[in-house]
Structure formats: structure tokens, C-alpha cells
Motif scaffolding. Sequence first.
Motif, PDB file in Angstrom:
ATOM      1  N   HIS A 230     127.275 100.212  -1.994  1.00 46.29           N
ATOM      2  CA  HIS A 230     128.528 100.693  -2.570  1.00 46.29           C
ATOM      3  C   HIS A 230     128.459 100.718  -4.092  1.00 46.29           C
ATOM      4  O   HIS A 230     128.104  99.722  -4.718  1.00 46.29           O
ATOM      5  CB  HIS A 230     129.671  99.793  -2.118  1.00 46.29           C
ATOM      6  N   GLY A 231     128.798 101.858  -4.682  1.00 42.95           N
ATOM      7  CA  GLY A 231     128.885 101.984  -6.132  1.00 42.95           C
ATOM      8  C   GLY A 231     127.627 101.528  -6.838  1.00 42.95           C
ATOM      9  O   GLY A 231     126.514 101.889  -6.468  1.00 42.95           O
ATOM     10  N   ALA A 232     127.823 100.695  -7.857  1.00 43.24           N
ATOM     11  CA  ALA A 232     126.689 100.181  -8.628  1.00 43.24           C
ATOM     12  C   ALA A 232     125.874  99.172  -7.828  1.00 43.24           C
ATOM     13  O   ALA A 232     124.779  98.811  -8.226  1.00 43.24           O
ATOM     14  CB  ALA A 232     127.179  99.547  -9.923  1.00 43.24           C
TER      15      ALA A 232
ATOM     16  N   ARG B  71     118.898  93.499  -3.055  1.00 43.23           N
ATOM     17  CA  ARG B  71     119.211  93.244  -1.648  1.00 43.23           C
ATOM     18  C   ARG B  71     118.504  94.273  -0.773  1.00 43.23           C
ATOM     19  O   ARG B  71     118.436  95.447  -1.115  1.00 43.23           O
ATOM     20  CB  ARG B  71     120.728  93.348  -1.443  1.00 43.23           C
ATOM     21  N   ILE B  72     117.997  93.808   0.359  1.00 44.22           N
ATOM     22  CA  ILE B  72     117.416  94.679   1.378  1.00 44.22           C
ATOM     23  C   ILE B  72     118.147  94.394   2.686  1.00 44.22           C
ATOM     24  O   ILE B  72     118.382  93.233   3.031  1.00 44.22           O
ATOM     25  CB  ILE B  72     115.898  94.445   1.527  1.00 44.22           C
ATOM     26  N   GLU B  73     118.471  95.459   3.386  1.00 48.84           N
ATOM     27  CA  GLU B  73     119.199  95.336   4.644  1.00 48.84           C
ATOM     28  C   GLU B  73     118.359  95.917   5.775  1.00 48.84           C
ATOM     29  O   GLU B  73     117.604  96.863   5.573  1.00 48.84           O
ATOM     30  CB  GLU B  73     120.523  96.107   4.528  1.00 48.84           C
ATOM     31  N   ALA B  74     118.490  95.345   6.959  1.00 44.70           N
ATOM     32  CA  ALA B  74     117.847  95.870   8.167  1.00 44.70           C
ATOM     33  C   ALA B  74     118.854  95.755   9.305  1.00 44.70           C
ATOM     34  O   ALA B  74     119.634  94.807   9.356  1.00 44.70           O
ATOM     35  CB  ALA B  74     116.583  95.090   8.495  1.00 44.70           C
ATOM     36  N   THR B  75     118.835  96.733  10.193  1.00 45.77           N
ATOM     37  CA  THR B  75     119.722  96.686  11.356  1.00 45.77           C
ATOM     38  C   THR B  75     118.894  96.844  12.619  1.00 45.77           C
ATOM     39  O   THR B  75     117.800  97.409  12.603  1.00 45.77           O
ATOM     40  CB  THR B  75     120.791  97.808  11.296  1.00 45.77           C
ATOM     41  N   THR B  76     119.444  96.339  13.704  1.00 37.86           N
ATOM     42  CA  THR B  76     118.780  96.469  14.999  1.00 37.86           C
ATOM     43  C   THR B  76     119.821  96.374  16.102  1.00 37.86           C
ATOM     44  O   THR B  76     120.979  96.020  15.860  1.00 37.86           O
ATOM     45  CB  THR B  76     117.681  95.399  15.164  1.00 37.86           C
ATOM     46  N   GLN B  77     119.413  96.674  17.304  1.00 34.47           N
ATOM     47  CA  GLN B  77     120.305  96.580  18.446  1.00 34.47           C
ATOM     48  C   GLN B  77     120.456  95.110  18.860  1.00 34.47           C
ATOM     49  O   GLN B  77     119.510  94.324  18.737  1.00 34.47           O
ATOM     50  CB  GLN B  77     119.763  97.380  19.639  1.00 34.47           C
TER      51      GLN B  77
END
Length: 172
Positions: free
Chosen positions: A78-80, A119-125
Motif C-alpha cells: 500500500h502506498g509508500a 518486507r516479503i510476503e508469501a501466500t499458500t492454500q
Amino acid sequence: MDIDEVQLRPVREADLAFLGRFAVEPGLIGPNWYGFRDAGRDRRRFESDGWLGEEDGRLIVAVGDQTAGFLSWGPTGHGAGRYRSIGIVLLPEWRGRGVGSRAQLLLCRYLFTHTPVHRIEATTQPENAAEQRALQKIGFQQEGVLRGAEFRDGEWRDIVVFGLLRGDLPAE
């Protein structure tokens, strides 16, 4: 297999047929099959920037001289407070052998070394316990569940969100 054999490298023209398989072979990608996709997309992207863009990209996961899969990253946030979201795809024969967690660790180190991202994000089921363990093994923390956030196999499904901050990454 020695886990230190896992390496990341840029996409080469010879990899394009390999990458294209994931767009047209149901089940090869595992539970993340979203239907047939444009198999020529990978070539067009490769020709534009070799899959190494300013904010997103793709690297091949290699074990010795064998191609095991690929990793990708892209902007989100989001944003900056923009950060990167990562994903991995391994061929079935390389799953469950530690290759995924090692490759994702290498990618996080790469991004924290060569970009200012915090920051690093990961998603999974929710049912992908192996990927959840792989992410937690390298320092990702489960942050929550996004309800009904993914359309796959004819229905809306939940996804689990994991986050890793620059200071969370384990030392080499």
C-alpha cells in the motif's frame, strides 16, 4: 542431493519451453492450476527484459545442472509501503526434498541484498502444509487468512498469508 546444490539463476532462452509447460499442462503446477494460459507470454516477457524487471521477475531453481522449477516476485502493498510477494513452482519430482525452502531462502536473501524492500510476503492454500512448513523454516510468520481470496477449481478459496521482515531472515 546436497541442499547446497540448489541455486538460482536468470531465465535463459532454453528455459522458455520448460516455463511454457506450466501454462498448458494441467496438474503440473500442483494445486495452483488456474486453467490454460497464454504459453507465449513467457517468451514475450523474456524478450522484453529477460524476466528481470525493476519491480518483478523470475529466476530458475536449479539443482546441479537440472532445472527443478522457478521462483517469481512482484510488487504488492500500500502506498509508500510497497513490498514484494514471492511464489515458487517446483516439478513434482523435486517437491518434499528441501529444494523449495532452500530456493525461497536464497530468493529472500537476494531481494534483501539487491533491493531496499523491507518486507516479503508469501501466500499458500490452507491445505498446503508442506509449503507452510517451508516458509516457517526460513523465518516467515503466519499473519492470517484471507477468506475467499482465490478463485480456483470452480470456487472461491481461502489463502494463508505469511510475512518476512528484513530482520527476520536467519543469518547464513
